[in-house]
Design an enzyme around this catalytic site. Structure first.
Site, PDB file in Angstrom:
ATOM      1  CG  HIS A  96       6.375 -31.562   1.889  1.00  0.00           C
ATOM      2  ND1 HIS A  96       5.296 -31.564   2.743  1.00  0.00           N
ATOM      3  CD2 HIS A  96       6.382 -32.783   1.292  1.00  0.00           C
ATOM      4  CE1 HIS A  96       4.678 -32.729   2.670  1.00  0.00           C
ATOM      5  NE2 HIS A  96       5.312 -33.479   1.791  1.00  0.00           N
ATOM      6  CD  GLU A 168       3.289 -31.531  -1.230  1.00  0.00           C
ATOM      7  OE1 GLU A 168       3.154 -32.493  -0.470  1.00  0.00           O
ATOM      8  OE2 GLU A 168       3.736 -30.434  -0.860  1.00  0.00           O
TER       9      GLU A 168
END
Length: 252
Positions: A96, A168
């Protein structure tokens, strides 16, 4: 190839065990059939036991937000993938942007974690994405392709077919800039083509690709209508039971 959509909530550093139980009690009877949409909550390590117990017998899958690449040892503060599997965890988020940025995780770390997750019978959700600086330099495809190549290094086609990749765009998080559904699709398509180049067409058609930039009930249908977007990795909108239900039941 028909890929089962996967909507995953990433709670980040929110919720305690009591709130976790209340959340699951509010959603577990209203989740879609897992053959239609896979519903997943990835929670902080301290909430995972409460989440698993509350979700037992429901259509809710359980995920962790991170793990280490060793099963045990002198690694203070880390989370063992072996223990996560023993707890009944299905998925683990790795790579992430917050882990890469705040905790300086490298592509090599993420690749090691992916292998450890598979070795313990779970599936990784591998995150990738570019910064505003990279996007403005029109280098976003080169950046994300390099991340994917590094993350998948040494994995088999069978493993890659079963994992999830989450795109993302870091430049669209907290910057006031928004990624359009076309921009999201463009990058997810690039990721799928990269998997095809690295492996084969079948593997590329099997791998599920999520979009992870401010997904909410208002935009989930449009995003999910795109051919290369198979789900969402959802932050804030996954903390509220009604919002999460609206996301996972987007087909209704």
């Amino acid at each position: 190839m028909s890929r089962t959509p996967i909507i995953a909530g990433n709670w980040k550093l929110h919720m305690n065990p009591e709130q976790t139980t209340e959340f699951v009690d509010a959603v577990k009877g209203k989740l879609p059939d897992p053959s239609k949409v896979e519903s997943l909550i990835c929670a902080p390590a301290v909430d995972l036991d409460a989440l698993r117990k509350a979700a037992e017998g429901s259509n809710l899958h359980i995920g962790a937000e991170n793990c280490y690449f060793e099963d045990e040892g002198a690694y203070t503060g880390e989370t063992s993938p072996k223990v996560l599997k023993e707890m009944g965890i299905d998925y683990v988020i790795i790579g992430h942007s917050e882990r890469r940025g705040y905790f300086h995780e490298t592509d090599e770390d993420i690749n090691k974690k992916a292998k450890a997750i598979f070795a313990n019978g779970m599936k990784p959700i591998i995150c990738c994405g570019e910064s505003l600086e990279t996007r403005e330099a029109n280098k976003q495809e080169d950046w994300v392709v390099a991340q994917i190549k590094a993350a998948l290094d040494g994995l088999t086609a069978e493993q890659v077919s079963s994992l999830v990749i989450a795109y993302e765009p870091i430049w669209a998080i907290g910057t006031g800039k928004t990624a359009s559904s076309d921009q999201a699709e463009e990058m997810c398509k690039t990721i799928r083509e990269t998997v095809k180049d690295l492996y084969n067409e079948e593997t590329a058609e099997n791998v599920r690709i999520q979009y992870g930039g401010s997904v909410k009930p208002a935009n989930v249908k449009e995003l999910m209508s795109k051919p290369d977007i198979d789900g969402g990795l959802v932050g804030g909108a996954s903390l509220d039971p009604e919002s999460f239900l609206a996301l996972v039941n987007y087909q209704d």
